[in-house]
Design an enzyme around this catalytic site. Structure first.
Site, PDB file in Angstrom:
ATOM      1  N   GLY A  86       0.801  -1.218   0.000  1.00  0.00           N
ATOM      2  CA  GLY A  86       0.000   0.000   0.000  1.00  0.00           C
ATOM      3  C   GLY A  86       0.832   1.266   0.000  1.00  0.00           C
ATOM      4  O   GLY A  86       0.415   2.290  -0.558  1.00  0.00           O
ATOM      5  N   ASP A 138      -5.370  -3.195  -1.260  1.00  0.00           N
ATOM      6  CA  ASP A 138      -4.344  -4.215  -1.036  1.00  0.00           C
ATOM      7  C   ASP A 138      -4.930  -5.618  -0.927  1.00  0.00           C
ATOM      8  O   ASP A 138      -5.564  -5.961   0.081  1.00  0.00           O
ATOM      9  CB  ASP A 138      -3.584  -3.913   0.258  1.00  0.00           C
ATOM     10  CG  ASP A 138      -2.604  -2.770   0.101  1.00  0.00           C
ATOM     11  OD1 ASP A 138      -2.491  -2.239  -1.011  1.00  0.00           O
ATOM     12  OD2 ASP A 138      -1.944  -2.419   1.104  1.00  0.00           O
ATOM     13  N   PRO A 139      -4.691  -6.469  -1.921  1.00  0.00           N
ATOM     14  CA  PRO A 139      -5.112  -7.863  -1.793  1.00  0.00           C
ATOM     15  C   PRO A 139      -4.496  -8.571  -0.589  1.00  0.00           C
ATOM     16  O   PRO A 139      -5.105  -9.489  -0.032  1.00  0.00           O
ATOM     17  CB  PRO A 139      -4.632  -8.500  -3.107  1.00  0.00           C
ATOM     18  CG  PRO A 139      -4.629  -7.361  -4.083  1.00  0.00           C
ATOM     19  CD  PRO A 139      -4.171  -6.176  -3.277  1.00  0.00           C
ATOM     20  N   TYR A 147      16.677  -3.256 -22.248  1.00  0.00           N
ATOM     21  CA  TYR A 147      16.710  -4.701 -22.023  1.00  0.00           C
ATOM     22  C   TYR A 147      15.381  -5.241 -21.523  1.00  0.00           C
ATOM     23  O   TYR A 147      15.166  -6.462 -21.530  1.00  0.00           O
ATOM     24  CB  TYR A 147      17.816  -5.070 -21.019  1.00  0.00           C
ATOM     25  CG  TYR A 147      17.600  -4.496 -19.631  1.00  0.00           C
ATOM     26  CD1 TYR A 147      16.839  -5.170 -18.695  1.00  0.00           C
ATOM     27  CD2 TYR A 147      18.163  -3.273 -19.276  1.00  0.00           C
ATOM     28  CE1 TYR A 147      16.646  -4.650 -17.423  1.00  0.00           C
ATOM     29  CE2 TYR A 147      17.972  -2.740 -18.013  1.00  0.00           C
ATOM     30  CZ  TYR A 147      17.216  -3.432 -17.092  1.00  0.00           C
ATOM     31  OH  TYR A 147      17.013  -2.905 -15.848  1.00  0.00           O
ATOM     32  N   SER A 156      12.091  -4.948 -10.287  1.00  0.00           N
ATOM     33  CA  SER A 156      11.843  -6.373 -10.083  1.00  0.00           C
ATOM     34  C   SER A 156      10.852  -6.583  -8.944  1.00  0.00           C
ATOM     35  O   SER A 156      10.889  -5.892  -7.937  1.00  0.00           O
ATOM     36  CB  SER A 156      13.156  -7.085  -9.748  1.00  0.00           C
ATOM     37  OG  SER A 156      14.102  -6.897 -10.778  1.00  0.00           O
TER      38      SER A 156
END
Length: 624
Positions: free
Chosen positions: A158, A389-390, A420, A440
């Site tokens: 969150g 928020d799950p 990339y 990521s």
């Protein structure tokens, strides 16, 4: 309803491992099946390739040493987790933070997905989960009432979602100033005040109109560092999550532009004072960048009147004033499922009681029907962005926050490309990472939410029934705790609920009957928390009741706690002297207290546990 599946006829208990591992065999069966399918994929991919680990290597002493070492460390991990973890998986004894048993299919999906994709940043690295995340984002946007132009994604949490919302709104609000520099003809004749009060839609329409100069315009927005001081104030309730201070810092808006909104005695934003604050800034020619409504505050579970925020904005638009409205529904967002039918339409209020009965929700006359809460949820559809928020009341494992926006074009104000991972103008089936603060992130989170949304749809038949369980528990335990009395050491100790819950959060205190000292109330309430946690309560695993605590301090909450304090017969001067009200705080997220039978089982056990804690406090602390 999809494919004639009757979701309301499915037992929600099948979707959890269970407090005592009741569904462990199902969990193991599905885990083994998924692992076998994954290993089969490995074996069949270019099946003629040589094995990288030979049978002779597996029989070597060195290989055996490595296995023993791994097993010992994993045993040590298990020991640490078993002795040091919060037992939130319990049926009814944990009433603390926003943690509960997570859904079994979500755990299965998460663990399975990370076998395939460790990184969900881009299509090149995670084609399957990126498509899932795109679908989940659309589902969450649609769930919040946003139309075909809505967009969303699975944020890390969150905090990231809130920062990202302010980041987008900041960039969009600065588009008029960038246009004045790059395409002045598009804003010709507009003075600074008019540039500061353009709606999000107007700003995005103008960005579209800039044509082949769009990237040049975007580069001249707040991303450049220019005009940040012209964007105005960010108004946030005093019940705000601390992430908003981070967001203002990180985005360069600055904490000096944070205006803290006072709340009423139900811990919702005081709408009259909100209007006064906005008007005062307008009178002084200070623009408002945005206003935040909290749906499910983290301390109180309060739900701000989003509908009144929308009404205020319409009123100020007639004065030529505009601002963004963000809904921080990280905690409370899934409550909207209670009011969405299986055709994804908002249920008329006068049909709710019959609809709830049809779906077995809030039976035994325990109707959770608050018109103001209903209208707040309904009005979310008219906001600009929502944090949801799950990994909170979606019962998904961490980390799975969420952000949705009403106009997908907002995200384009954030785009950054890495050759990339993302290439501008190169079409791929789905792409998310260039629009997000994260790089990521775990592909398992998107897979977990995707799977559960297929099993528990975002409407009354799916998540509505699950969320209703926690709201039922909130209502029942609130009524149990409010006025409950205990005899301890010849004295009567009374618990008092601080307010009537909007959501699945209960706040309450303990005090000695006839004692009108707020200082003593605070000490006893704090002591109760200490003895229902590892602070003084002993080993976590052996506690028979766990809760959490918080402080309503006068510097944050103002006079909001005063009516409650006075209702106890305590003079408000005590609050002025102490400067705070200590409270106990329970998020009743356990899915195992959901009807009269289950409540009747847990209520006497929790009452007995409270009695024992109070007696322990009396012996150990001498304050009773």
């Amino acid at each position: 309803m999809k494919d004639n599946i009757s979701y309301k006829d499915m037992d929600l208990s099948a979707y959890f491992i269970g407090p005592k591992g009741e569904n462990a065999d199902i969990y193991k069966e599905l885990t083994n099946r998924l692992i076998d399918e994954h290993v089969g994929y490995r074996q069949n991919f270019n099946s003629g390739d040589k094995d990288s680990i030979s049978e002779s290597e597996k029989t070597s002493k060195e290989f055996s040493n490595a296995l023993v070492n791994m097993k010992e460390v994993m045993h040590e991990l298990s020991s640490k987790m078993r002795t040091g973890s919060i037992p939130w998986i319990t049926g009814g004894r944990y009433m603390g933070h926003m943690d509960a048993e997570t859904l079994m299919p979500a755990i299965l999906a998460y663990n399975f997905a990370i076998l395939w994709n460790g990184n969900g940043v881009a299509w090149q690295g995670s084609p399957a989960s990126t498509l899932m995340e795109e679908e989940v984002g659309k589902d969450l946007a649609h769930f919040n009432g946003y139309g075909k132009n809505g967009w969303g994604y699975v944020a890390t949490d969150g905090t990231i979602a809130n920062v990202s919302a302010l980041w987008m709104i900041r960039n969009v609000a600065s588009i008029p100033f960038a246009l004045k520099e790059v395409c002045p003809e598009l804003v010709e004749g507009k003075n600074e005040w008019e540039l500061q009060n353009m709606s999000i839609e107007e700003c995005l329409d103008l960005l579209d109109a800039s044509g082949d100069k769009k990237n040049e315009v975007k580069a001249a927005t707040a991303r450049s560092g220019k005009n940040l001081n012209k964007l105005g104030k960010w108004l946030v309730p005093s019940t705000m999550h601390y992430s908003w201070q981070k967001a203002l810092d990180i985005t360069g808006i600055g904490e000096d532009n944070l205006v803290v909104l006072p709340v009423d005695n139900h811990y919702r934003v005081d709408i009259d004072k909100l209007e006064e604050i906005i008007q005062e800034n307008i009178d002084n020619k200070i623009p408002i960048l945005g206003v935040v409504a909290v749906v499910g505050s983290t301390e109180e579970g309060a739900i701000d009147r989003v509908d009144k925020f929308i009404e205020l904005r319409e009123k100020f638009r007639k004065q030529g004033v505009d601002f963004a409205i963000h809904v921080d529904a990280a905690y409370g967002g899934y409550g909207r499922a209670l009011y969405i039918d299986e055709d994804n339409e908002f249920i008329p209020f006068d049909q709710l009681e019959d609809t709830f009965k049809e779906y077995g929700i809030f039976t035994e006359g325990n109707q959770f029907l608050k018109r103001n809460v209903y209208e707040a949820y309904k009005a979310i559809a008219k906001s600009d962005s929502v944090t949801i928020d799950p990994h909170k009341v979606g019962y998904i494992p961490y980390d799975a926050g969420g952000l949705t926006i009403a106009d997908t074009r907002m995200k384009d104000s954030l785009t950054y490309y890495a050759p990339y991972a993302f290439q501008e103008g190169v079409a791929v089936p789905a792409s998310i990472g260039q629009f997000t603060l994260e790089g990521s992130k775990a592909a398992g989170s998107a897979a977990a939410v995707w799977v559960v949304n297929k099993i528990l749809p975002l409407n009354i038949a799916g998540y509505g029934r699950l969320v209703a369980r926690s709201l039922y528990a909130s209502r029942k335990f609130h009524d149990l705790f409010d006025g409950q009395e205990f005899e301890v050491n010849g004295k009567t100790i009374v618990s008092q609920a601080v307010y009537d819950p909007d959501y699945n959060m209960i706040d309450w205190v303990y005090r000695e009957k006839g004692n009108n000292s707020l200082k003593d109330l605070n000490e006893l309430t704090q002591a109760f928390y200490d003895y229902t946690s590892s602070t003084k309560g002993g080993e976590l695993y052996n506690l028979d009741f766990l809760t959490s605590a918080s402080t309503f301090s006068s510097d944050i909450y103002g006079d909001a706690p005063v009516p409650f304090i006075k209702s106890l017969g305590i003079d408000e001067s005590e609050y002025a002297k102490e400067g705070k009200l200590e409270i106990l705080r329970a998020s009743t997220m356990s899915p195992w207290v959901y009807d009269e039978e289950s409540f009747s089982y847990w209520a006497p056990r929790i009452t007995e546990a409270i009695q024992g804690r109070l007696e322990l406090i009396s012996k150990a602390e001498g304050i009773i």
